[in-house]
Design a protein around this motif. Structure first.
Motif, PDB file in Angstrom:
ATOM      1  N   GLY A 169      -8.924   3.318   0.337  1.00 30.32           N
ATOM      2  CA  GLY A 169      -9.533   4.543  -0.173  1.00 30.32           C
ATOM      3  C   GLY A 169      -9.493   4.730  -1.676  1.00 30.32           C
ATOM      4  O   GLY A 169      -9.768   5.824  -2.168  1.00 30.32           O
ATOM      5  N   THR A 170      -9.148   3.686  -2.414  1.00 25.90           N
ATOM      6  CA  THR A 170      -9.081   3.829  -3.869  1.00 25.90           C
ATOM      7  C   THR A 170     -10.372   3.338  -4.528  1.00 25.90           C
ATOM      8  O   THR A 170     -11.206   2.694  -3.898  1.00 25.90           O
ATOM      9  N   ALA A 171     -10.491   3.625  -5.815  1.00 29.90           N
ATOM     10  CA  ALA A 171     -11.660   3.196  -6.580  1.00 29.90           C
ATOM     11  C   ALA A 171     -11.684   1.673  -6.743  1.00 29.90           C
ATOM     12  O   ALA A 171     -12.704   1.103  -7.112  1.00 29.90           O
ATOM     13  N   ALA A 172     -10.555   1.015  -6.456  1.00 31.22           N
ATOM     14  CA  ALA A 172     -10.482  -0.440  -6.598  1.00 31.22           C
ATOM     15  C   ALA A 172     -10.691  -1.153  -5.264  1.00 31.22           C
ATOM     16  O   ALA A 172     -10.838  -2.386  -5.227  1.00 31.22           O
ATOM     17  N   ALA A 173     -10.711  -0.390  -4.173  1.00 29.56           N
ATOM     18  CA  ALA A 173     -10.708  -0.987  -2.833  1.00 29.56           C
ATOM     19  C   ALA A 173     -11.907  -1.898  -2.569  1.00 29.56           C
ATOM     20  O   ALA A 173     -11.764  -2.950  -1.938  1.00 29.56           O
ATOM     21  N   GLU A 174     -13.083  -1.495  -3.062  1.00 35.17           N
ATOM     22  CA  GLU A 174     -14.285  -2.274  -2.784  1.00 35.17           C
ATOM     23  C   GLU A 174     -14.181  -3.686  -3.356  1.00 35.17           C
ATOM     24  O   GLU A 174     -14.543  -4.669  -2.708  1.00 35.17           O
ATOM     25  N   THR A 175     -13.666  -3.795  -4.578  1.00 31.20           N
ATOM     26  CA  THR A 175     -13.499  -5.099  -5.234  1.00 31.20           C
ATOM     27  C   THR A 175     -12.547  -5.979  -4.437  1.00 31.20           C
ATOM     28  O   THR A 175     -12.793  -7.174  -4.239  1.00 31.20           O
ATOM     29  N   VAL A 176     -11.461  -5.384  -3.963  1.00 31.07           N
ATOM     30  CA  VAL A 176     -10.458  -6.150  -3.217  1.00 31.07           C
ATOM     31  C   VAL A 176     -11.026  -6.572  -1.857  1.00 31.07           C
ATOM     32  O   VAL A 176     -10.841  -7.718  -1.421  1.00 31.07           O
ATOM     33  N   GLU A 177     -11.751  -5.656  -1.201  1.00 27.93           N
ATOM     34  CA  GLU A 177     -12.342  -5.980   0.106  1.00 27.93           C
ATOM     35  C   GLU A 177     -13.315  -7.141   0.001  1.00 27.93           C
ATOM     36  O   GLU A 177     -13.356  -8.011   0.872  1.00 27.93           O
ATOM     37  N   ARG A 178     -14.084  -7.167  -1.071  1.00 30.90           N
ATOM     38  CA  ARG A 178     -15.035  -8.261  -1.279  1.00 30.90           C
ATOM     39  C   ARG A 178     -14.281  -9.582  -1.453  1.00 30.90           C
ATOM     40  O   ARG A 178     -14.657 -10.614  -0.917  1.00 30.90           O
ATOM     41  N   ALA A 179     -13.180  -9.531  -2.189  1.00 28.06           N
ATOM     42  CA  ALA A 179     -12.399 -10.743  -2.456  1.00 28.06           C
ATOM     43  C   ALA A 179     -11.727 -11.280  -1.195  1.00 28.06           C
ATOM     44  O   ALA A 179     -11.514 -12.489  -1.060  1.00 28.06           O
ATOM     45  N   LEU A 180     -11.411 -10.358  -0.274  1.00 27.69           N
ATOM     46  CA  LEU A 180     -10.710 -10.770   0.953  1.00 27.69           C
ATOM     47  C   LEU A 180     -11.507 -11.775   1.794  1.00 27.69           C
ATOM     48  O   LEU A 180     -10.952 -12.456   2.651  1.00 27.69           O
ATOM     49  N   ALA A 181     -12.803 -11.865   1.532  1.00 26.43           N
ATOM     50  CA  ALA A 181     -13.631 -12.815   2.256  1.00 26.43           C
ATOM     51  C   ALA A 181     -13.320 -14.251   1.845  1.00 26.43           C
ATOM     52  O   ALA A 181     -13.517 -15.185   2.624  1.00 26.43           O
ATOM     53  N   SER A 182     -12.810 -14.436   0.633  1.00 23.99           N
ATOM     54  CA  SER A 182     -12.593 -15.816   0.160  1.00 23.99           C
ATOM     55  C   SER A 182     -11.154 -16.128  -0.256  1.00 23.99           C
ATOM     56  O   SER A 182     -10.785 -17.286  -0.379  1.00 23.99           O
ATOM     57  N   VAL A 183     -10.330 -15.103  -0.471  1.00 22.94           N
ATOM     58  CA  VAL A 183      -8.932 -15.369  -0.830  1.00 22.94           C
ATOM     59  C   VAL A 183      -8.002 -14.592   0.109  1.00 22.94           C
ATOM     60  O   VAL A 183      -8.404 -13.603   0.710  1.00 22.94           O
ATOM     61  N   LYS A 184      -6.772 -15.076   0.218  1.00 17.81           N
ATOM     62  CA  LYS A 184      -5.776 -14.386   1.045  1.00 17.81           C
ATOM     63  C   LYS A 184      -4.995 -13.464   0.118  1.00 17.81           C
ATOM     64  O   LYS A 184      -4.569 -13.879  -0.967  1.00 17.81           O
ATOM     65  N   VAL A 185      -4.842 -12.201   0.530  1.00 13.40           N
ATOM     66  CA  VAL A 185      -4.144 -11.245  -0.325  1.00 13.40           C
ATOM     67  C   VAL A 185      -2.842 -10.789   0.342  1.00 13.40           C
ATOM     68  O   VAL A 185      -2.825 -10.435   1.521  1.00 13.40           O
ATOM     69  N   TYR A 186      -1.773 -10.822  -0.430  1.00  6.98           N
ATOM     70  CA  TYR A 186      -0.453 -10.404   0.048  1.00  6.98           C
ATOM     71  C   TYR A 186       0.082  -9.265  -0.818  1.00  6.98           C
ATOM     72  O   TYR A 186      -0.260  -9.156  -1.996  1.00  6.98           O
ATOM     73  N   VAL A 187       0.930  -8.450  -0.211  1.00 10.87           N
ATOM     74  CA  VAL A 187       1.595  -7.374  -0.953  1.00 10.87           C
ATOM     75  C   VAL A 187       3.098  -7.504  -0.730  1.00 10.87           C
ATOM     76  O   VAL A 187       3.550  -7.767   0.395  1.00 10.87           O
ATOM     77  N   LEU A 188       3.879  -7.321  -1.774  1.00 15.45           N
ATOM     78  CA  LEU A 188       5.337  -7.375  -1.642  1.00 15.45           C
ATOM     79  C   LEU A 188       5.825  -6.053  -1.039  1.00 15.45           C
ATOM     80  O   LEU A 188       5.694  -4.991  -1.651  1.00 15.45           O
ATOM     81  N   GLY A 189       6.356  -6.150   0.187  1.00 11.86           N
ATOM     82  CA  GLY A 189       6.733  -4.968   0.950  1.00 11.86           C
ATOM     83  C   GLY A 189       7.727  -4.060   0.251  1.00 11.86           C
ATOM     84  O   GLY A 189       7.618  -2.833   0.313  1.00 11.86           O
ATOM     85  N   GLU A 190       8.695  -4.648  -0.422  1.00 11.99           N
ATOM     86  CA  GLU A 190       9.719  -3.844  -1.101  1.00 11.99           C
ATOM     87  C   GLU A 190       9.106  -2.935  -2.166  1.00 11.99           C
ATOM     88  O   GLU A 190       9.535  -1.791  -2.341  1.00 11.99           O
ATOM     89  N   ASP A 191       8.110  -3.452  -2.898  1.00 15.51           N
ATOM     90  CA  ASP A 191       7.463  -2.649  -3.941  1.00 15.51           C
ATOM     91  C   ASP A 191       6.570  -1.555  -3.344  1.00 15.51           C
ATOM     92  O   ASP A 191       6.441  -0.473  -3.914  1.00 15.51           O
ATOM     93  N   LEU A 192       5.988  -1.852  -2.197  1.00 18.90           N
ATOM     94  CA  LEU A 192       5.152  -0.875  -1.494  1.00 18.90           C
ATOM     95  C   LEU A 192       6.015   0.307  -1.046  1.00 18.90           C
ATOM     96  O   LEU A 192       5.677   1.476  -1.268  1.00 18.90           O
ATOM     97  N   LYS A 193       7.154  -0.029  -0.440  1.00 20.43           N
ATOM     98  CA  LYS A 193       8.076   0.963   0.090  1.00 20.43           C
ATOM     99  C   LYS A 193       8.681   1.809  -1.035  1.00 20.43           C
ATOM    100  O   LYS A 193       8.818   3.030  -0.908  1.00 20.43           O
ATOM    101  N   ALA A 194       9.029   1.149  -2.135  1.00 18.37           N
ATOM    102  CA  ALA A 194       9.626   1.861  -3.270  1.00 18.37           C
ATOM    103  C   ALA A 194       8.699   2.950  -3.782  1.00 18.37           C
ATOM    104  O   ALA A 194       9.146   4.016  -4.202  1.00 18.37           O
ATOM    105  N   ARG A 195       7.389   2.680  -3.710  1.00 22.03           N
ATOM    106  CA  ARG A 195       6.407   3.622  -4.251  1.00 22.03           C
ATOM    107  C   ARG A 195       5.934   4.655  -3.234  1.00 22.03           C
ATOM    108  O   ARG A 195       5.023   5.426  -3.499  1.00 22.03           O
ATOM    109  N   GLY A 196       6.537   4.635  -2.051  1.00 17.42           N
ATOM    110  CA  GLY A 196       6.266   5.688  -1.068  1.00 17.42           C
ATOM    111  C   GLY A 196       5.141   5.409  -0.088  1.00 17.42           C
ATOM    112  O   GLY A 196       4.682   6.313   0.589  1.00 17.42           O
TER     113      GLY A 196
END
Lengths: 136, 102
Positions: free
Chosen positions: B43-70
């Motif tokens: 739902g962010t202003a950057a989401a569309e760019t990332v969704e397009r990229a997901l078709a060709s690259v694998k995207v990971y998020v570091l869980g600890e940093d996600l959790k730290a930020r709520g």
């Protein structure tokens, strides 16, 4: 009370933890609260991320300073302005933020909301009305 | 040649994520960590760019940093995987090279 009360605006535009700005701002606000000034806090751009609820920092080995925002009311810091457009761009709503309140001693300690959601135009006006803006 | 790209800046403050995704080759891995995790949220202003990229690259998020930020994993865009610090090391070890986008 000093003769001239200035309108201080603390402008927060950075996400927490990635840089030290958010924590430093909070420290300065708490120190500044000891002086009788008219204090307002503004959360704009990535600054809105500072107020998200449910922050758990044990995994990154950093101090979770988010509970401190809830104490601002006790320091008579009761005017917290959050920009609506900044939330929207980040897919956030007021529900994603902590519910911050203060107790109004003039009204039998009634609990009142500290956070006011404002538009970008209202935020601009708030900046113009301020005598001093501290940027973080 | 499979690369691991790392992004640790918010997409709303710096162009690191946008530039990373524009340069990452098909099959590359992109790890979002620290303030970079905001780029993985829905739902962010950057989401569309990332969704397009997901078709060709694998995207990971570091869980600890996600959790730290709520944020919980339920707030991430579909197709993004969560890794912990050990998983970060594994991704780096599996890649031929690591490229950081500061």
């Amino acid at each position: 009370m000093s003769a001239t009360v200035k309108k201080f605006l603390y402008l927060n535009r950075k996400a927490p933890y990635g840089t030290i700005y958010a924590w430093e701002s909070l420290e300065v606000v708490l120190i500044g609260a000891a002086f009788d000034q008219d204090v307002s806090l503004a959360f704009v751009d990535d600054g809105v991320y500072q107020l998200t609820k449910g922050q758990e920092t044990a995994g990154i080995g950093m101090k979770n300073f988010s509970p401190t925002y809830a104490a601002l009311g006790d320091y008579e810091v009761t005017k917290i302005f959050v920009e609506q457009e900044s939330l929207q761009e980040r897919g956030l709503s007021l529900d994603d933020l902590q519910h911050l309140v203060w107790e109004d001693e003039d009204e039998d300690y009634a609990e009142k909301d500290s956070i006011a959601l404002v538009s970008r135009a209202e935020m601009a006006a708030l900046m113009d009305e301020s005598d001093v803006v501290f940027s973080f | 040649m499979s690369k691991l790209h790392t992004v640790n800046k918010s997409p709303f403050e710096k162009s690191s994520l946008e530039s990373c995704l524009a340069h990452a080759s098909d099959g590359a891995a992109v790890l979002l960590f620290e303030d970079g995790i905001y780029g993985g949220l829905r739902g962010t202003a950057a989401a569309e760019t990332v969704e397009r990229a997901l078709a060709s690259v694998k995207v990971y998020v570091l869980g600890e940093d996600l959790k730290a930020r709520g944020f919980g994993e339920d707030r991430l865009l579909n197709g993004i995987s969560v890794v912990d610090y050990g998983g970060f090391v594994d991704l780096a070890a599996q890649a031929d090279a690591v490229q950081a986008w500061l």
